[in-house]
Structures are given as structure tokens and as C-alpha cells.
Scaffold this motif. Sequence first.
Motif, short mmCIF file in Angstrom:
data_model
loop_
_atom_site.label_atom_id
_atom_site.label_comp_id
_atom_site.label_asym_id
_atom_site.label_seq_id
_atom_site.Cartn_x
_atom_site.Cartn_y
_atom_site.Cartn_z
N ASP A 53 -0.64 -16.55 17.02
CA ASP A 53 -1.49 -17.31 16.11
C ASP A 53 -1.45 -16.76 14.69
O ASP A 53 -1.63 -17.50 13.72
CB ASP A 53 -2.94 -17.29 16.61
CG ASP A 53 -3.08 -17.89 17.98
OD1 ASP A 53 -2.93 -19.12 18.10
OD2 ASP A 53 -3.31 -17.13 18.95
N ASN A 54 -1.25 -15.45 14.58
CA ASN A 54 -1.36 -14.80 13.28
C ASN A 54 -0.38 -13.64 13.22
O ASN A 54 -0.41 -12.76 14.08
CB ASN A 54 -2.80 -14.31 13.08
CG ASN A 54 -3.10 -13.89 11.67
OD1 ASN A 54 -2.36 -13.13 11.06
ND2 ASN A 54 -4.22 -14.37 11.14
N LEU A 55 0.48 -13.64 12.21
CA LEU A 55 1.53 -12.64 12.10
C LEU A 55 1.36 -11.84 10.81
O LEU A 55 1.27 -12.43 9.73
CB LEU A 55 2.89 -13.33 12.11
CG LEU A 55 4.14 -12.52 12.44
CD1 LEU A 55 4.08 -11.97 13.85
CD2 LEU A 55 5.37 -13.40 12.28
N LEU A 56 1.30 -10.52 10.92
CA LEU A 56 1.22 -9.65 9.74
C LEU A 56 2.55 -8.91 9.62
O LEU A 56 2.91 -8.12 10.49
CB LEU A 56 0.07 -8.66 9.88
CG LEU A 56 -0.08 -7.66 8.73
CD1 LEU A 56 -0.35 -8.37 7.41
CD2 LEU A 56 -1.20 -6.65 9.03
N ILE A 57 3.26 -9.17 8.51
CA ILE A 57 4.58 -8.60 8.30
C ILE A 57 4.53 -7.54 7.21
O ILE A 57 4.09 -7.82 6.09
CB ILE A 57 5.61 -9.69 7.93
CG1 ILE A 57 5.65 -10.76 9.02
CG2 ILE A 57 6.99 -9.08 7.72
CD1 ILE A 57 6.50 -11.97 8.65
N SER A 58 5.01 -6.36 7.54
CA SER A 58 5.05 -5.27 6.57
C SER A 58 6.20 -5.50 5.58
O SER A 58 7.34 -5.69 5.97
CB SER A 58 5.25 -3.94 7.31
OG SER A 58 5.54 -2.91 6.39
N LEU A 59 5.85 -5.47 4.29
CA LEU A 59 6.85 -5.59 3.22
C LEU A 59 6.48 -4.58 2.14
O LEU A 59 5.48 -4.74 1.46
CB LEU A 59 6.86 -7.01 2.64
CG LEU A 59 7.94 -7.29 1.58
CD1 LEU A 59 9.31 -7.43 2.24
CD2 LEU A 59 7.60 -8.55 0.80
N GLN A 60 7.31 -3.53 1.99
CA GLN A 60 6.94 -2.44 1.09
C GLN A 60 7.72 -2.42 -0.22
O GLN A 60 7.45 -1.59 -1.08
CB GLN A 60 7.11 -1.10 1.82
CG GLN A 60 6.31 -0.98 3.10
CD GLN A 60 4.84 -1.35 2.93
OE1 GLN A 60 4.22 -1.00 1.93
NE2 GLN A 60 4.29 -2.06 3.90
N GLY A 61 8.69 -3.31 -0.37
CA GLY A 61 9.47 -3.38 -1.61
C GLY A 61 9.67 -4.80 -2.05
O GLY A 61 9.37 -5.75 -1.31
N TYR A 62 10.18 -4.98 -3.26
CA TYR A 62 10.45 -6.32 -3.79
C TYR A 62 11.94 -6.64 -3.76
O TYR A 62 12.35 -7.76 -4.06
CB TYR A 62 9.90 -6.46 -5.21
CG TYR A 62 10.49 -5.46 -6.20
CD1 TYR A 62 11.65 -5.75 -6.91
CD2 TYR A 62 9.86 -4.23 -6.41
CE1 TYR A 62 12.19 -4.83 -7.80
CE2 TYR A 62 10.39 -3.31 -7.31
CZ TYR A 62 11.55 -3.61 -8.00
OH TYR A 62 12.08 -2.71 -8.88
N ILE A 76 1.62 -11.20 4.55
CA ILE A 76 2.43 -10.06 4.13
C ILE A 76 1.50 -8.89 3.86
O ILE A 76 0.46 -9.06 3.22
CB ILE A 76 3.25 -10.39 2.86
CG1 ILE A 76 4.24 -11.51 3.13
CG2 ILE A 76 3.96 -9.14 2.34
CD1 ILE A 76 5.33 -11.17 4.12
N GLY A 77 1.87 -7.70 4.35
CA GLY A 77 1.06 -6.51 4.13
C GLY A 77 1.83 -5.45 3.37
O GLY A 77 2.95 -5.10 3.76
#
Length: 435
Positions: A214-223, A257-258
Motif C-alpha cells: 500500500d505504501n512504499l518508502l524508497i531511500s534516495l540519498q543523492g541527486y 522518497i526518504g
Amino acid sequence: MNLVKLLKEIKNNVGDVTIKKLHINISVDVNRLNNSGILFLYRLLNQYDNLYFITIKNLPYCLMPDALEHLLCLKNKNEKVFYDKKCKDCDFRKTCPGWKNFKKLSLNTQRKTKQIPKETVIEITRKCNLNCTLCTTEKNNNSDISLTKIKSIINDSKQMGIDAIRFTGGEPTLHKEIKRFILEAKKNNFYVILNTNATTIDKKLIDFFGKTVDNLLISLQGYNQISEQKHINTKINWKKKISNILLLKSRVKTVRIGTIISKTLVENIEKYARLIKKMGVTNWELYRPITYKKDTNFQLSKKDILGVMKYLFNLKKQGMKVKIANPIPFCISKNMDFSSSVLLGAVADDGYSRLVWDVQGYFKPSYFIDKNLGKKTKKAWQSNFLKKIKSLEYLPPQCKKCDYLKWCRGGSRAIAKINNNSYFSPDPLMSLKKL
């Protein structure tokens, strides 16, 4: 419905409305409140919660039990309040204005309202394919949780009335039983949340998540690839990660996005925001770094954090749903309404609204407070340690008089421990002289 018209309807059907900059406060009048008024309140929250800090005073908790974070009941000690027999077991009775005067409403049926965790977080493995500079979790390739234990935790959570299960790690997609775990949670009618770095999944798994998560939190630490690899200390296929995020975004109902706030982010926040918007993601959570490690990239000043807060506020005006999602004291800014618009506070952390199952075999208050609360959900939630944290008795007198205490809760207990060797000491970002 535009805000002016909606607030007019609320004034006619609910009670008095006051607006102070970014803060909308509604004071319920029992003589005005009707069923339509409750619907207008929900519409206000659904349409404008992202832009305004909304509080609703003197409404029984059981009339809007799924909006508890917006309800503020400060009962007058001299006021005589009448309760029904059904109210006696409600955890909010001490502050609730009582049900008797609201019985004319037929929208909701009165029910006992319990203070229970919103979600159970389960660390299912400590395996991970990354080596993030800020990660405090020690890798362990022999740490996988069993399906039997998952079923036990899910059953305990169900008995307590908890609605959501979150799977995390390590990198949870590295657990060979991840599909079975998710199906077990769905079978028991849980709202399923999954944390992932989105680098280890294939199209089949993405399709499965689209049907079950239902809910996805994706780690993104750079651009970009260089900045991402700087934070994760691992070479990855950047194009594949972005492609996976786009595929997940097209299949999973809610994708967030986290990102941990770093000096890199402070100096390049526009580039991060541009990438996230380009991917079509509107939910972006940022996190205050919590670590014992002396990494200069995560040694942030108040000026750094305030700059990020200002940028996030501007993103909100563009329709982005952005927050700093872990504890920062609201008094970091002179404008507390501004703080409330971009800071979630401690209400979602430190054991206030969820429990975390450590893969070592016990519940703890949060990812960063490694305090063994026991092996049973109810026992952990009622532990003396959590009772002390929730009491807020350890906070300075200024905090206890603050209108934002319900949300801020004095900042981070984990940071307090790191800085002063006590969970019950002040958060170093407090500016008490402003209160």
C-alpha cells in the motif's frame, strides 16, 4: 471547494474559526456542530493539511478517531463534564469534552478510543547490499527473521487493533521470504508499508509490490550517481534504480522518497527536488541525521536546517507533500507556525506512535533507541520506559506551556542521549528563550 467557502461552512456547521498565518484553529461549538460539520472538517484536512497547521479544539476523540493528531482537547478543570458508561475505558477520557452533549450526531457511533501504535515496524533482516555512511545497523547475513515469528508479531498486532505493518531491514527485499511475509500481512487485512533502497528488485517483484504493497518508502540519498554513491559507499546502477522507482511509482498507490539531510543536500537541495519532481513523486520525507559518528557531512547547524525548512515550505506551495519526518524542536524557528508546517515533530517517532521489532528478538521504541521493551506488543507498549517518555515530565517548564507540545514533544530523545547521555535531557536544538 476553495478555502474561504469551506471555512465559512465550518463556521456555520462546526464553530468558531481563527487563522493566524499558517495555523487554522477551529473551536467546536456543541450548539452549532452537526453531521455536515464533521464532513466539512474532513474535507478541510484532506484538501489543506499540506499547506496549513490545522487544530480542532473540544471535539470528542471518537467522532474523528482517524484524525487524532489534529484534535486538541484541553479540558477546564472547573468544567463539569458528563460521560456515558461507554466512556469509562477510553484512554482519552482525561482530556475529552465528553460524549453526552454530542449525542445528536449520527455520523459516527460512539466507541472506545484506545491509544495504540499506528503501526508495527518489523526488521526482517540485517542483510544489505549498501554501506551507507550514516547507517547504525550492523550487517549480519545470518539475521533473517522466520515466518513463524512474523505470524506471531502480526497476530499480536491484530489483537491490539493496530492497522499497519511495515517491513524494513537492512534491505528487506534481500529476505527470500519477503513475498510470504507481505501476503501474511495482507491476509490479516493490514495496511502494508515497505522500506527499500530499490536497487535489488526486478520487474516481477515490482509487479508483486504493485498488487500487495500500500505504501512504499524508497531511500534516495543523492541527486545523481556520484552523490548517491558518496552516501552509500557502494557502486550501483543508478539508471536501474531510477527506472525501478518510476516502475514502482506507476504500480504502487503511495510512493515516498526518504532522504537524510546532509551538507550535500543543504548545498544542492534544488537538484534533489528537481530529480524527485521529474520522477513524478510528490511525497518527499527528509530526516534529521541521528548518529554517534563524527561525519562532517552530517554535522548540521541550525542555519542549515532552517534553510532546508524554508525550501520545503516553498515546495509545499507548489503541491509537493514534504516534511522533516523525525524529531526537531519546533522552537528552532522564531515562527512556530512556520515550524509546524514543515516539521512533523516527535509524534511519529521515539515510541509515541509505533513499535519497532529488532531482528535480534525484541521490541524497541524506534530505529535509534535500542532499548529492549520485551517480546510482546502489548507489554512493550505499556513498558515503564515508554510511559516515562510519553509523560513528558522531564521537559523544561517552557515546553509544558507551549501550544505545540502535542506534536513537537521536546525534540529527539535519541539525540538527547547522544549529546547528554540521557534520553530525558534537552534536545540541543531547543531555543527555550523563544517560548
